[in-house]
Design a protein around this motif. Structure first.
Motif, mmCIF file in Angstrom:
data_model
loop_
_atom_site.group_PDB
_atom_site.id
_atom_site.type_symbol
_atom_site.label_atom_id
_atom_site.label_comp_id
_atom_site.label_asym_id
_atom_site.label_seq_id
_atom_site.Cartn_x
_atom_site.Cartn_y
_atom_site.Cartn_z
ATOM 1 N N GLU A 109 16.951 19.990 37.218
ATOM 2 C CA GLU A 109 17.663 21.273 37.244
ATOM 3 C C GLU A 109 16.939 22.261 38.161
ATOM 4 O O GLU A 109 17.583 22.982 38.939
ATOM 5 C CB GLU A 109 17.769 21.845 35.831
ATOM 6 C CG GLU A 109 18.816 21.163 34.968
ATOM 7 C CD GLU A 109 18.902 21.773 33.575
ATOM 8 O OE1 GLU A 109 18.160 22.742 33.297
ATOM 9 O OE2 GLU A 109 19.716 21.281 32.758
ATOM 10 N N TYR A 110 15.616 22.302 38.080
ATOM 11 C CA TYR A 110 14.848 23.187 38.960
ATOM 12 C C TYR A 110 15.060 22.793 40.423
ATOM 13 O O TYR A 110 15.176 23.657 41.305
ATOM 14 C CB TYR A 110 13.358 23.134 38.631
ATOM 15 C CG TYR A 110 12.977 23.691 37.271
ATOM 16 C CD1 TYR A 110 13.888 24.398 36.498
ATOM 17 C CD2 TYR A 110 11.697 23.502 36.748
ATOM 18 C CE1 TYR A 110 13.537 24.900 35.251
ATOM 19 C CE2 TYR A 110 11.337 24.006 35.508
ATOM 20 C CZ TYR A 110 12.268 24.700 34.757
ATOM 21 O OH TYR A 110 11.921 25.198 33.526
ATOM 22 N N GLU B 86 18.484 23.856 41.722
ATOM 23 C CA GLU B 86 18.565 25.292 41.997
ATOM 24 C C GLU B 86 18.220 25.620 43.442
ATOM 25 O O GLU B 86 18.688 26.628 43.992
ATOM 26 C CB GLU B 86 17.626 26.056 41.060
ATOM 27 C CG GLU B 86 18.092 26.067 39.612
ATOM 28 C CD GLU B 86 17.031 26.650 38.675
ATOM 29 O OE1 GLU B 86 15.939 27.015 39.169
ATOM 30 O OE2 GLU B 86 17.297 26.741 37.458
#
Length: 422
Positions: free
Chosen positions: A309-310, A313
């Motif tokens: 998820e990081y 981003e």
């Protein structure tokens, strides 16, 4: 409907033109008998509803890791499909079908002509889907299932007689569409205990978190232990016997000197104080590493999800979990915890990178490590890594392809390790 939780997949350039506007659910009929409550997955997949010439399927099934189906999977007309946004990830591919970072494929928020974008399913489950035809919305269901066995690759292992070996030594990789680690077992328990010279067939079963199994074969080569024999010494040539010498005439004894007065005794120096003993360094066994991986695996999924998820981003491709890197990271977690030595320098004074060689050879051109201690949840550990520029840079580094995790609770304290490879 909360748009923040859904993504709309628009199929076709225009909406369907129909003679009657304001179609309602009341006008829908099933082409099967009325579904029981609750309907089974098989019943839903075999059912559809009709509104005049329009047919809408009750449910669609797709394998985890595949692209989201377009409107043609649900209905026989042009439509928009609205999916929950937490069940997929965006994947960008070049003309060769290879996955590339978002920044390579997108310029000024526009997809470049030579690239394609896919929405790949990342979570198993049953999800509500909205089919939008003109101004009317109809419900359907998407079943994301995992029926595909993982892709298991093995390698040969060579050891000496009576040397123990570990099942993980045979594992080259195990890739699953869930991105979760595989578990392994020998097809026959006896395959894990050979000890005499010979070549043995080894069959290993790999299993993913959904219970799908795959079977692969390799070889175990046990070499005869070579015992070095002492080298025989060359015999020495006997010397020629010598002629005995003629005895000499004894001499007259001389008068002895007077006795000498001895020096007074000297007080000896006190013995030096011995250095304190060097504390022994705890080195985990292969079996302990395997057991620690098994106990830490419930946390690997959260760590992998948050890591990717990081990366998403900032438009970086997701990482795949590696069994090899799990062993590297777990080795580091154990030696940090049990030696009380929280450092990128290992307890024996070597660099952290030597752990990669201790587990086995690798072909990575770039590697990295993140450490954390005393956080009580994987989410807390990830949040603190994200807040630290150096650790965060490791997490979003686009050169990495694989990641492994080490998690251990020792004497009431948690330790967390990420090992990267690219």
């Amino acid at each position: 409907m909360k748009s923040s939780k859904f993504l709309t997949l628009v199929i076709g350039s225009g909406l369907l033109a129909v003679a009657s506007i304001g179609i309602t659910v009341n006008s829908i009929t099933h082409n099967k008998k009325t579904l029981s409550e609750p309907a089974t997955m098989a019943q839903l997949l075999d059912s559809s509803k009709k509104i005049g010439s329009i047919e809408i399927r009750e449910a669609v099934e797709i394998e985890l890791g595949n692209a989201l189906p377009d409107a043609s999977a649900y209905t026989n007309v042009e439509a928009d499909v609205i999916y929950p946004d937490h069940i997929f990830k965006e994947v960008y591919r070049n003309v060769n079908g290879q996955e590339v970072p978002k920044e390579e494929a997108v310029e000024n928020e526009i997809l470049k002509e030579e690239y394609t974008k896919e929405l790949i399913t990342v979570k198993k489950g049953q999800y509500d889907v909205v089919i939008k035809i003109h101004e009317d919305e109809f419900k359907s269901i998407l079943f994301v299932t995992d029926k595909k066995a993982p892709d298991l690759m093995l390698k040969e292992v060579t050891v000496d007689e009576d040397v123990k070996y570990d099942i993980y030594g045979f594992i080259d990789s195990c890739l699953d569409n869930s991105n979760e680690p595989c578990t392994y077992k020998f097809k026959d328990e006896s395959m894990g205990s050979y000890s005499k010279e010979g070549t043995y067939d080894i069959v290993i079963i790999g299993k993913d978190t959904s219970g799908n199994e795959v079977e692969q074969s390799t070889k175990l080569i046990i070499k005869k232990k070579v015992v070095e024999q002492p080298k025989p010494q060359n015999p020495t040539t006997p010397q020629n016997p010598t002629t005995p010498t003629t005895p000499t005439t004894p001499t007259t004894p001389t008068t002895p000197d007077p006795p000498v007065t001895p020096d007074p005794p000297v007080t000896p120096d006190p013995p030096p104080t011995p250095d304190p003993p060097t504390p022994s360094i705890y080195v985990p066994s292969a079996g302990e590493i395997s057991n620690t991986i098994a106990s830490g695996q419930p946390y690997f999924g959260t760590l992998l999800t948050l890591t990717n998820e990081y990366r998403a981003e900032v438009g970086v491709a997701p990482l795949t979990n590696s069994d090899y890197l799990n062993r590297v990271a777990t080795l580091r977690a154990i030696e940090i915890a049990k030696n009380d030595y929280f450092s990128h320098t290992r307890p024996d004074g070597r660099s952290w990178s030597t752990a990669y060689g201790d587990i086995g050879g690798h072909s990575y051109s770039i590697i990295g490590e993140n450490l954390a201690a005393y956080q009580t949840t994987p989410t807390q550990a990830m949040q603190e890594w994200k807040a630290s520029p150096g650790h965060y840079e490791n997490i979003i580094n686009s050169q990495y392809r694989h990641i492994g995790f080490g998690v251990i609770k020792y004497e009431g304290r948690w330790y967390w390790v990420q090992a990267f490879g690219g």
